[in-house]
Design a protein around this motif. Structure first.
Motif, PDB file in Angstrom:
ATOM      1  N   LYS A 216       0.871  -1.423  -0.226  1.00 34.05           N
ATOM      2  CA  LYS A 216       0.381  -0.016   0.138  1.00 34.05           C
ATOM      3  C   LYS A 216       0.810   0.868   0.348  1.00 34.05           C
ATOM      4  CE  LYS A 216      -4.588  -1.733   1.843  1.00 34.05           C
ATOM      5  NZ  LYS A 216      -5.190  -1.796   3.472  1.00 34.05           N
ATOM      6  N   ASN A 217       1.953   1.334   0.834  1.00 31.79           N
ATOM      7  CA  ASN A 217       2.939   2.572   1.087  1.00 31.79           C
ATOM      8  C   ASN A 217       3.553   2.849  -0.476  1.00 31.79           C
ATOM      9  OD1 ASN A 217       2.455   2.970   3.283  1.00 31.79           O
ATOM     10  ND2 ASN A 217       3.892   1.479   4.110  1.00 31.79           N
ATOM     11  N   SER A 218       3.007   1.511  -1.562  1.00 31.14           N
ATOM     12  CA  SER A 218       4.427   1.760  -2.393  1.00 31.14           C
ATOM     13  C   SER A 218       3.819   2.422  -3.825  1.00 31.14           C
ATOM     14  CB  SER A 218       5.165   0.530  -2.844  1.00 31.14           C
ATOM     15  OG  SER A 218       4.334  -0.510  -2.968  1.00 31.14           O
ATOM     16  N   GLY A 219       1.992   1.965  -3.032  1.00 31.64           N
ATOM     17  CA  GLY A 219       1.058   1.988  -4.653  1.00 31.64           C
ATOM     18  C   GLY A 219       1.041   0.513  -5.456  1.00 31.64           C
ATOM     19  N   ARG A 220       1.775  -0.277  -5.342  1.00 31.15           N
ATOM     20  CA  ARG A 220       1.520  -1.389  -6.473  1.00 31.15           C
ATOM     21  C   ARG A 220       0.510  -2.115  -5.831  1.00 31.15           C
ATOM     22  NH1 ARG A 220       6.903  -2.366  -4.458  1.00 31.15           N
ATOM     23  NH2 ARG A 220       6.051  -3.615  -2.846  1.00 31.15           N
ATOM     24  N   TYR A 221      -0.251  -1.664  -4.495  1.00 30.70           N
ATOM     25  CA  TYR A 221      -1.676  -2.766  -3.891  1.00 30.70           C
ATOM     26  C   TYR A 221      -2.711  -1.885  -4.396  1.00 30.70           C
ATOM     27  CZ  TYR A 221      -5.885  -3.458  -0.557  1.00 30.70           C
ATOM     28  OH  TYR A 221      -6.456  -4.519  -0.106  1.00 30.70           O
ATOM     29  N   PHE A 222      -2.828  -0.756  -4.932  1.00 33.41           N
ATOM     30  CA  PHE A 222      -4.015  -0.073  -5.324  1.00 33.41           C
ATOM     31  C   PHE A 222      -3.701  -0.380  -7.425  1.00 33.41           C
ATOM     32  CE2 PHE A 222      -2.976   2.264  -1.666  1.00 33.41           C
ATOM     33  CZ  PHE A 222      -3.414   2.226  -0.580  1.00 33.41           C
ATOM     34  N   GLN A 223      -2.368  -0.047  -7.359  1.00 37.59           N
ATOM     35  CA  GLN A 223      -2.762  -0.872  -8.865  1.00 37.59           C
ATOM     36  C   GLN A 223      -2.891  -2.045  -8.700  1.00 37.59           C
ATOM     37  OE1 GLN A 223      -2.021   2.061 -11.862  1.00 37.59           O
ATOM     38  NE2 GLN A 223      -2.972  -0.074 -12.385  1.00 37.59           N
ATOM     39  N   GLU A 224      -2.908  -2.495  -8.608  1.00 32.56           N
ATOM     40  CA  GLU A 224      -2.823  -3.978  -8.730  1.00 32.56           C
ATOM     41  C   GLU A 224      -4.389  -4.414  -8.186  1.00 32.56           C
ATOM     42  OE1 GLU A 224      -1.979  -7.873  -6.682  1.00 32.56           O
ATOM     43  OE2 GLU A 224       0.899  -6.737  -6.771  1.00 32.56           O
ATOM     44  N   ILE A 225      -5.472  -4.245  -7.585  1.00 30.23           N
ATOM     45  CA  ILE A 225      -6.335  -3.905  -7.386  1.00 30.23           C
ATOM     46  C   ILE A 225      -7.456  -3.384  -9.236  1.00 30.23           C
ATOM     47  CG2 ILE A 225      -9.035  -3.391  -7.034  1.00 30.23           C
ATOM     48  CD1 ILE A 225      -7.348  -3.735  -3.723  1.00 30.23           C
ATOM     49  N   ILE A 226      -6.560  -2.780  -9.561  1.00 23.95           N
ATOM     50  CA  ILE A 226      -7.362  -1.473 -10.367  1.00 23.95           C
ATOM     51  C   ILE A 226      -7.410  -2.397 -11.410  1.00 23.95           C
ATOM     52  CG2 ILE A 226      -7.044   0.342 -11.533  1.00 23.95           C
ATOM     53  CD1 ILE A 226      -6.051   1.758 -10.020  1.00 23.95           C
ATOM     54  N   ASP A 227      -6.116  -3.876 -11.725  1.00 22.16           N
ATOM     55  CA  ASP A 227      -6.024  -4.496 -12.538  1.00 22.16           C
ATOM     56  C   ASP A 227      -6.801  -5.460 -12.459  1.00 22.16           C
ATOM     57  OD1 ASP A 227      -4.358  -3.266 -13.677  1.00 22.16           O
ATOM     58  OD2 ASP A 227      -2.104  -3.236 -13.091  1.00 22.16           O
ATOM     59  N   SER A 237     -20.387  -0.671 -11.167  1.00 22.07           N
ATOM     60  CA  SER A 237     -19.689  -1.713 -10.021  1.00 22.07           C
ATOM     61  C   SER A 237     -18.264  -1.403  -9.892  1.00 22.07           C
ATOM     62  CB  SER A 237     -20.374  -2.197  -9.235  1.00 22.07           C
ATOM     63  OG  SER A 237     -19.953  -3.930 -10.040  1.00 22.07           O
ATOM     64  N   ALA A 238     -17.054  -1.854 -10.669  1.00 21.92           N
ATOM     65  CA  ALA A 238     -16.149  -1.812 -10.987  1.00 21.92           C
ATOM     66  C   ALA A 238     -15.391  -0.595 -11.163  1.00 21.92           C
ATOM     67  CB  ALA A 238     -16.221  -2.656 -12.464  1.00 21.92           C
ATOM     68  N   SER A 239     -15.956   0.306 -12.435  1.00 19.66           N
ATOM     69  CA  SER A 239     -16.056   1.544 -12.394  1.00 19.66           C
ATOM     70  C   SER A 239     -15.187   1.771 -10.921  1.00 19.66           C
ATOM     71  CB  SER A 239     -16.461   1.977 -13.432  1.00 19.66           C
ATOM     72  OG  SER A 239     -16.229   1.550 -14.537  1.00 19.66           O
ATOM     73  N   LEU A 240     -16.820   2.455 -10.323  1.00 19.71           N
ATOM     74  CA  LEU A 240     -16.688   2.482  -8.833  1.00 19.71           C
ATOM     75  C   LEU A 240     -14.843   2.351  -7.747  1.00 19.71           C
ATOM     76  CD1 LEU A 240     -17.700   4.704  -7.123  1.00 19.71           C
ATOM     77  CD2 LEU A 240     -19.618   3.383  -6.508  1.00 19.71           C
ATOM     78  N   GLY A 241     -15.356   0.668  -8.155  1.00 23.79           N
ATOM     79  CA  GLY A 241     -14.392   0.074  -7.059  1.00 23.79           C
ATOM     80  C   GLY A 241     -12.541   0.773  -7.309  1.00 23.79           C
TER      81      GLY A 241
END
Length: 286
Positions: A216-227, A237-241
């Motif tokens: 999360k601190n590096s940002g990888r976590y958020f980008q993975e979820i977006i992927d 719902s996916a666009s909102l997520g």
């Protein structure tokens, strides 16, 4: 020949010595006893193996990777040794209430005329000197969309699923080292039936060495979820997520005063995401 257990408990470990005793004891003390523990050592360099060896129960089964790998790959390797009908996940820094498995098995058996494929529970989270309970808001009818919207939070160490559905999905997707659990849950929700047991039976430690926290601190976590959400973008719902994840990343940059990255990310958001950002900011800070 030994009969197959009802539940195979999957515990992946990489240098987990700090909390390992608590996790192992919580397995050993389960009131439901028809289980095996698949302990998969992902090439640890600490005393994890020595701690495991202090337990002599024949249901404790030790396996070691030749080299350290990403977590979904290690989980897939471990599950090749599982013989139970059900797979229960327990991360090495978490632990269970003694009745966790028994109550989940009872809940499944009481779901008469229906066939559950995955069950999870509420949990208690320990963060430094504080603790709080997580009671997911669950609806059988909307579970797929709720997962896409990142509205339904499923405590991973509370999850138990049929090995059959794991095999249908050909295991965890190694494209997502941190978000393979969400990817798996979304895919499961399209194939099978979920149950939720609103009892606090799982205890989760949120600490500085936690893999998710560092990502999360590096940002990888958020980008993975977006992927993870990209294949489902035809669903609102996916666009909102995805927008939520982008904005949570921006909140993190703001919190850590990463100004240059913050400006870059903020300039990339849409007008809809800007309005959502303001809504979330108001809820968070006011």
């Amino acid at each position: 020949m030994d009969s197959k257990p009802v539940v195979s408990i999957l515990m992946n470990c990489f240098n987990g010595e700090i909390f390992l005793h608590d996790a192992l004891l919580s397995v050993l003390n389960q009131t439901f006893q028809d289980w095996e523990l698949i302990f998969f050592d992902n090439a640890s360099t600490d005393s994890s193996k020595a701690i495991f060896d202090t337990y002599s129960d024949k249901r404790f089964k030790y396996f070691r990777a030749d080299k350290n790998t990403i977590l979904p790959e290690a989980r897939n390797a471990a599950l090749k040794f599982a013989s139970g009908e059900w797979i229960a996940i327990l991360d090495v820094d978490d632990y269970w209430h003694i009745g966790k498995l028994e109550k989940q098995i009872q809940c499944i058996s009481q779901d008469k005329g229906k066939r559950a494929d995955l069950i999870f529970t509420s949990c208690e989270v320990f963060r430094q000197k504080t603790k709080y309970r997580v009671h997911p808001i669950f609806s059988q009818e909307t579970v797929f969309d709720d997962l896409l919207e990142i509205k339904l939070s499923v405590p991973w160490s509370s999850v138990m699923f049929r090995k059959e559905i794991f095999n249908k999905l050909i295991g965890f997707d190694c494209t997502f080292p941190s978000a393979h659990d969400l990817d798996f849950l979304i895919k499961c929700s399209r194939l099978g039936r979920f149950l939720f047991l609103d009892h606090c039976l799982t205890f989760i430690r949120d600490h500085s060495k936690n893999l998710t926290k560092s990502n999360k601190n590096s940002g990888r976590y958020f980008q993975e979820i977006i992927d993870v959400l990209k294949p489902y973008q035809e669903h609102s719902s996916a666009s909102l997520g995805a927008s939520k994840m982008k904005l949570l990343y921006i909140f993190g940059l703001l919190k850590r005063a990463r100004i240059r990255l913050l400006i870059k990310e903020f300039l990339s958001i849409s007008f809809f995401e800007y309005k959502l950002f303001l809504t979330l900011a108001i809820k968070k800070f006011f």
